[in-house]
Design an enzyme around this catalytic site. Structure first.
Site: not given
Ligand SMILES: NC(=O)c1ccc[n+]([C@@H]2O[C@H](COP(=O)([O-])OP(=O)(O)OC[C@H]3O[C@@H](n4cnc5c(N)ncnc54)[C@H](O)[C@@H]3O)[C@@H](O)[C@H]2O)c1
Ligand SMILES: O=c1ccn([C@@H]2O[C@H](COP(=O)(O)OP(=O)(O)O[C@H]3O[C@H](CO)[C@@H](O)[C@H](O)[C@H]3O)[C@@H](O)[C@H]2O)c(=O)[nH]1
Length: 335
Positions: A124, A148, A152
């Site tokens: 991330s 969190y 990572k």
């Molecule tokens: N969505 C974002 O903004 C974002 C940003 C940066 C990184 N990531 C990373 O990308 C990955 C996927 O994110 P996402 O948004 O699809 O999240 P998500 O929660 O939708 O998907 C993660 C999946 O992993 C499963 N899971 C969690 N722990 C587990 C375990 N111990 N065993 C088996 N399954 C398990 C959950 O049930 C879920 O289906 C995560 O590692 C997350 O940290 C997400």
């Molecule tokens: O109700 C809300 C939610 C968010 N924001 C703003 O919207 C932007 C985006 O916020 P958000 O969607 O929460 O994303 P981030 O704070 O950028 O965090 C995301 O992106 C990061 C970098 O990838 C990851 O670490 C986090 O897990 C993931 O949630 C930011 O400026 C927030 O302050 C609002 O103003 N109102």
């Protein structure tokens, strides 16, 4: 030979499964449904008209993970499974460390046991902590501001150590910026539990009438309109990035980090305006205080992924808003 997808029922995992199946890969999905529903797998089948081999497995259960490797000939692993809510990680850090780190340790140990050394890991942009400038490139100093983020960062370091000890491993650390959007069919998308923490699902839930209004966290940042700026990336572009990374890890050894972002930042108010235009629905909002821990501006330098993976994001903010809305409108209560 199959690709194992951990966390494949989740938001990014489900979209990546669709693209893998469309590209002709055989996949095996494992998930414990701690943050997803089995219905997402049914929808993947529906979209692709292909079978999805699936096991309800918790990565913390080593025997269950081993059984999957026993049954299937796995060529590479795409590892999405993990917990991802920043606030929750502050409240229950041990749970986050155990699930994300122990889960990854078990996975890697079983991979080693079965001679599978190709891995694509979901990292991330959070590993850049409070970046001093933008755009952010992969060689920026790393840091984390919450448990969190630390999971990572620690996993990235663990995977680097693994490569140092045995350089027949091949590992891509994909640092995602802000994934939004959904599959263009509107059949799969992001389905958060409870009140969303992230901007786009909050906006779509206001638009569909589930929430009253958006709170905009701060309008006094040094940005175009004072609200925070982020690098939003369409989840289908992100999914394609995984296919490119997969090709890379299956063709060369090493451990490399790649930013997956568009390289363009949008403010919260710009996103609200783009969403209103794409959906034709007004999104009422109020300005409130800054959210603790937020940075003003965060966007990627995605040149490395372009040069070394041959990947660029092609979908713009209009498609991101259109597809987020299509998913929410057609599935007001998620799956
Ligand atoms: N969505 C974002 O903004 C974002 C940003 C940066 C990184 N990531 C990373 O990308 C990955 C996927 O994110 P996402 O948004 O699809 O999240 P998500 O929660 O939708 O998907 C993660 C999946 O992993 C499963 N899971 C969690 N722990 C587990 C375990 N111990 N065993 C088996 N399954 C398990 C959950 O049930 C879920 O289906 C995560 O590692 C997350 O940290 C997400
Ligand atoms: O109700 C809300 C939610 C968010 N924001 C703003 O919207 C932007 C985006 O916020 P958000 O969607 O929460 O994303 P981030 O704070 O950028 O965090 C995301 O992106 C990061 C970098 O990838 C990851 O670490 C986090 O897990 C993931 O949630 C930011 O400026 C927030 O302050 C609002 O103003 N109102």
């Amino acid at each position: 030979m199959s690709i194992l997808v951990t966390g494949g029922a989740g938001y990014i995992g489900s979209h990546t499964c669709v693209e893998l199946l469309n590209a002709g890969y055989d996949i095996v999905v494992i998930d414990n449904f701690s943050n997803s529903k089995i219905e997402s797998l049914n929808r993947i089948k529906e979209i692709t008209d292909k079978e999805v081999t699936f096991y309800e497995v918790d990565l913390l259960n080593r025997e269950a993970v081993e059984n999957v490797f026993k049954k299937h000939s796995i060529e590479a692993v795409i590892h999405f499974a993990g917990l991802k809510a920043v606030g929750e990680s502050v409240a229950i850090p041990l749970h986050y460390y155990h699930n994300n780190i122990t889960g990854t340790l078990i996975l890697c140990d079983v991979m080693k046991q079965y001679g599978v050394k190709n891995l694509v890991f979901s990292s991330s942009a959070t590993v850049y902590g409070m970046p001093e400038r933008v755009p952010i490139s992969e060689d920026f100093p790393l840091g984390a501001t919450n448990p969190y983020g630390r999971t990572k960062l620690m996993i990235e370091e663990i995977l680097r150590d693994l490569y140092v000890a045995d350089n027949s491993w091949s590992i891509a650390l994909l640092r995602y910026f802000n994934p939004i959007g959904a599959h263009e069919s509107g059949r799969i998308g992001e389905d958060p539990n409870g009140i969303p923490n992230n901007l786009m699902p909050f906006i779509t839930q206001v638009a569909v009438g589930k929430l009253k209004q958006l709170s905009v966290f701060g309008n006094d940042y040094p940005t175009v309109d004072g609200s925070g700026v982020r690098d939003y990336i369409h989840v289908v572009d992100l999914a394609h990035g995984h296919l490119k990374a997969l090709e890379k890890v299956m063709s060369a050894n090493g451990v490399e980090a790649y930013n997956l972002g568009t390289g363009t930042g949008y403010s919260v108010l710009e996103i609200v305006a783009a969403f209103e235009k794409a959906s034709g629905v007004e999104v009422p909002y109020q300005i409130v205080d800054r959210r603790p821990g937020d940075v003003a501006v965060c966007y990627a330098d995605a040149t490395k992924a372009k040069n070394e993976l041959g990947w660029v994001a092609t979908r713009g903010i209009e498609e991101m808003c259109r597809d987020s809305w299509k998913w929410q409108k057609n599935n007001p209560n998620g799956y």
